[in-house]
Design an enzyme around this catalytic site. Structure first.
Site, PDB file in Angstrom:
ATOM      1  N   ASP A 122       0.844  -1.203   0.000  1.00 19.50           N
ATOM      2  CA  ASP A 122       0.000   0.000   0.000  1.00 19.50           C
ATOM      3  C   ASP A 122       0.877   1.250   0.000  1.00 19.50           C
ATOM      4  O   ASP A 122       1.939   1.258  -0.623  1.00 19.50           O
ATOM      5  CB  ASP A 122      -0.908  -0.050   1.243  1.00 19.50           C
ATOM      6  CG  ASP A 122      -2.257   0.611   1.022  1.00 19.50           C
ATOM      7  OD1 ASP A 122      -2.286   1.842   0.904  1.00 19.50           O
ATOM      8  OD2 ASP A 122      -3.271  -0.115   0.973  1.00 19.50           O
ATOM      9  N   HIS A 169      -3.566   6.025   3.994  1.00 22.17           N
ATOM     10  CA  HIS A 169      -4.356   4.897   3.491  1.00 22.17           C
ATOM     11  C   HIS A 169      -3.801   3.560   3.993  1.00 22.17           C
ATOM     12  O   HIS A 169      -4.526   2.727   4.541  1.00 22.17           O
ATOM     13  CB  HIS A 169      -4.367   4.945   1.963  1.00 22.17           C
ATOM     14  CG  HIS A 169      -5.272   3.954   1.313  1.00 22.17           C
ATOM     15  ND1 HIS A 169      -4.879   2.669   1.012  1.00 22.17           N
ATOM     16  CD2 HIS A 169      -6.562   4.074   0.877  1.00 22.17           C
ATOM     17  CE1 HIS A 169      -5.882   2.028   0.430  1.00 22.17           C
ATOM     18  NE2 HIS A 169      -6.914   2.854   0.331  1.00 22.17           N
ATOM     19  N   SER A 226     -11.373  -0.541  -0.004  1.00 17.37           N
ATOM     20  CA  SER A 226     -10.003  -0.633   0.522  1.00 17.37           C
ATOM     21  C   SER A 226      -9.990  -1.058   1.975  1.00 17.37           C
ATOM     22  O   SER A 226      -9.047  -1.715   2.437  1.00 17.37           O
ATOM     23  CB  SER A 226      -9.296   0.724   0.405  1.00 17.37           C
ATOM     24  OG  SER A 226      -8.904   0.992  -0.911  1.00 17.37           O
TER      25      SER A 226
END
Length: 462
Positions: A167, A217, A383
């Site tokens: 990621d 994220h 996600s």
């Protein structure tokens, strides 16, 4: 989206050379990109259409990973059969003629395949902006919905089952991740300035191998998998350790103040392979490239590295995407990757969740409380649904290994499908897949399989 002026080329086996350094060595300064690939037709064609070029191998050899200066030596049979010893990232001097160069290279007998390098992003729905409201009662009670508490009581997990979060990196100093992180890796090398019309910010040019998060994220995803549980529910993977692999840089879309993750195909593929080679048993991939934005003349992106992971018994989990449309997002659309959609607290499919025949199952994906770069935040999107599935996959692998059984992607997928709750009447729908994740039922299904047939369907990986 594509990365202008960059190609990925795989030569046929008889045309490959061993002189070119691997990308990780170039990032370290232990190797210099080459200005020649085959000293023949490929070089002449690239110079004719691209003016000049420089190149490096996309993948390091598993046996030589970490052997600085020689990571291009010692590819094994699996790596060679998948073309990893002869796949190059090529940066052209004349960016404007990349399409012409691609077309010409594809006609060469020495070239097995070639593509313009695509970009993947972490585009989440607009309502997943970081929130200062981190009260538990403001978040979806995801753990209760998927019966995580009884699952973690039944199976606490195993530190030897490593979950890689491929990621934007993670918040390395976050208290929730203390003693839960392995050293990790960083393969990002996008240069400076703009890419795909977005302004790059933070570390975007391979300054070091530290997987520090510039977006938030990856930290959020890692929290769902591995949080200690001080101010939120404990990570779904129990005692498993988290391997952060940074493949996405931070970028701001034109006219926006919002930061998202963006990564190039070569950097992502290199990072997924590194995760496998560093011992990951489960890999979570909460990013993707839409079918509409990839090179139609090339195989699907990530195909080779997915095949490599499956061959090594690694379980692959990916987010379906957040377009709300019926489309393919890669790597989620590659068989046998476990593709995860999002649902709300009523088990209704989230309006933003991408649809498709390749959806495996769904998990909670709205108002998920997890980590930010500093502190905590609520986020929404597939996600943040995918890491719940990755965490349960880790519990299944830990429990099976204790009985001497190794599970791979197909075995874990089969168990998750058979144990899902809220199953559609016809067995599968293009929005929710085979139903909603049920962590405790998955473990009970595994137990039943092992008791009934300890040498049966769950004994091989794939």
């Amino acid at each position: 989206m594509i990365r202008s002026g960059v190609l990925q080329i795989t030569l046929r086996e008889e045309s490959a050379t061993t002189r070119i350094p691997a990308r990780p060595d170039c990032l370290l300064g232990a190797g210099r990109q080459s200005n020649a690939i085959d000293r023949g037709d490929v070089d002449r064609t690239l110079r004719r259409w691209g003016a000049s070029f420089r190149t490096s191998l996309v993948f390091a050899a598993r046996r030589s990973l970490g052997h600085i200066g020689s990571q291009h030596i010692g590819y094994d049979d699996t790596e060679r059969s998948l073309g990893m010893s002869r796949t190059y990232r090529v940066e052209l001097g004349d960016v404007a003629r990349a399409r012409d160069a691609l077309s010409a290279v594809r006609d060469l007998a020495a070239v097995a395949q070639a593509r313009i390098e695509s970009l993947a992003t972490t585009h989440d729905p607009a309502r997943s902006h970081p929130s200062t409201d981190t009260r538990v009662d403001a978040a979806m009670n995801a753990h209760d919905l998927i019966r995580a508490t009884p699952a973690l009581a039944r199976e606490q997990g195993d530190e030897r089952i490593v979950v890689a979060v491929v990621d934007t990196g993670v918040a390395l100093g976050h208290p929730e991740l203390r003693r839960k992180l392995l050293a990790g890796y960083d393969t990002v090398d996008l240069g400076l300035g703009k890419v795909g019309g977005m302004e790059l910010v933070g570390d975007s040019r391979g300054a070091d191998f530290t997987p520090r998060d510039d977006v938030g994220h990856g930290s959020h995803v890692a929290g769902v998998v591995a949080a200690q549980g001080f101010r939120l529910s404990p990570g779904m993977a129990g005692r498993s350790l988290c391997l952060p692999v940074r493949v996405l840089a931070a970028a701001r879309p034109s006219g926006s103040r919002r930061t998202i993750g963006v990564g190039a195909l070569s950097d992502i593929d290199c990072g997924i392979k590194v995760a496998c080679d560093l011992g990951a048993k489960v890999i979570n991939m909460s990013f993707g490239t839409s079918e509409a934005h990839i090179d139609a003349g090339a195989p699907p992106p990530h195909r080779e590295v997915v095949d490599y992971a499956v061959a090594r018994g690694v379980v692959l989990v990916a987010a379906m995407g957040n377009s709300g449309q019926a489309e393919k997002l890669f790597p989620a659309a590659i068989d046998p990757v476990i593709a995860v959609a999002a649902v709300d607290e009523r088990f209704e499919v989230s309006s933003f969740s991408t649809r498709g025949k390749h959806v495996t199952l769904a998990a909670p994906g709205e108002r998920i409380l997890s980590l930010d770069r500093h502190g905590y935040r609520l986020s929404t999107g597939t996600s943040h649904a995918a890491p719940f599935v990755a965490g349960v996959a880790a519990l299944l692998c830990a429990r099976a290994r204790r009985r001497g059984v190794e599970l791979g992607t197909r075995e874990v997928r089969d168990i998750l499908v058979r144990s899902a709750q809220a199953r559609p009447a016809d067995g599968h729908r293009d929005d929710i897949g085979h139903g909603v994740l049920d962590a405790d039922a998955a473990l009970r299904t595994l137990d039943a399989d092992l008791s009934a047939s300890p040498h049966g369907r769950t004994h091989t990986h794939g």
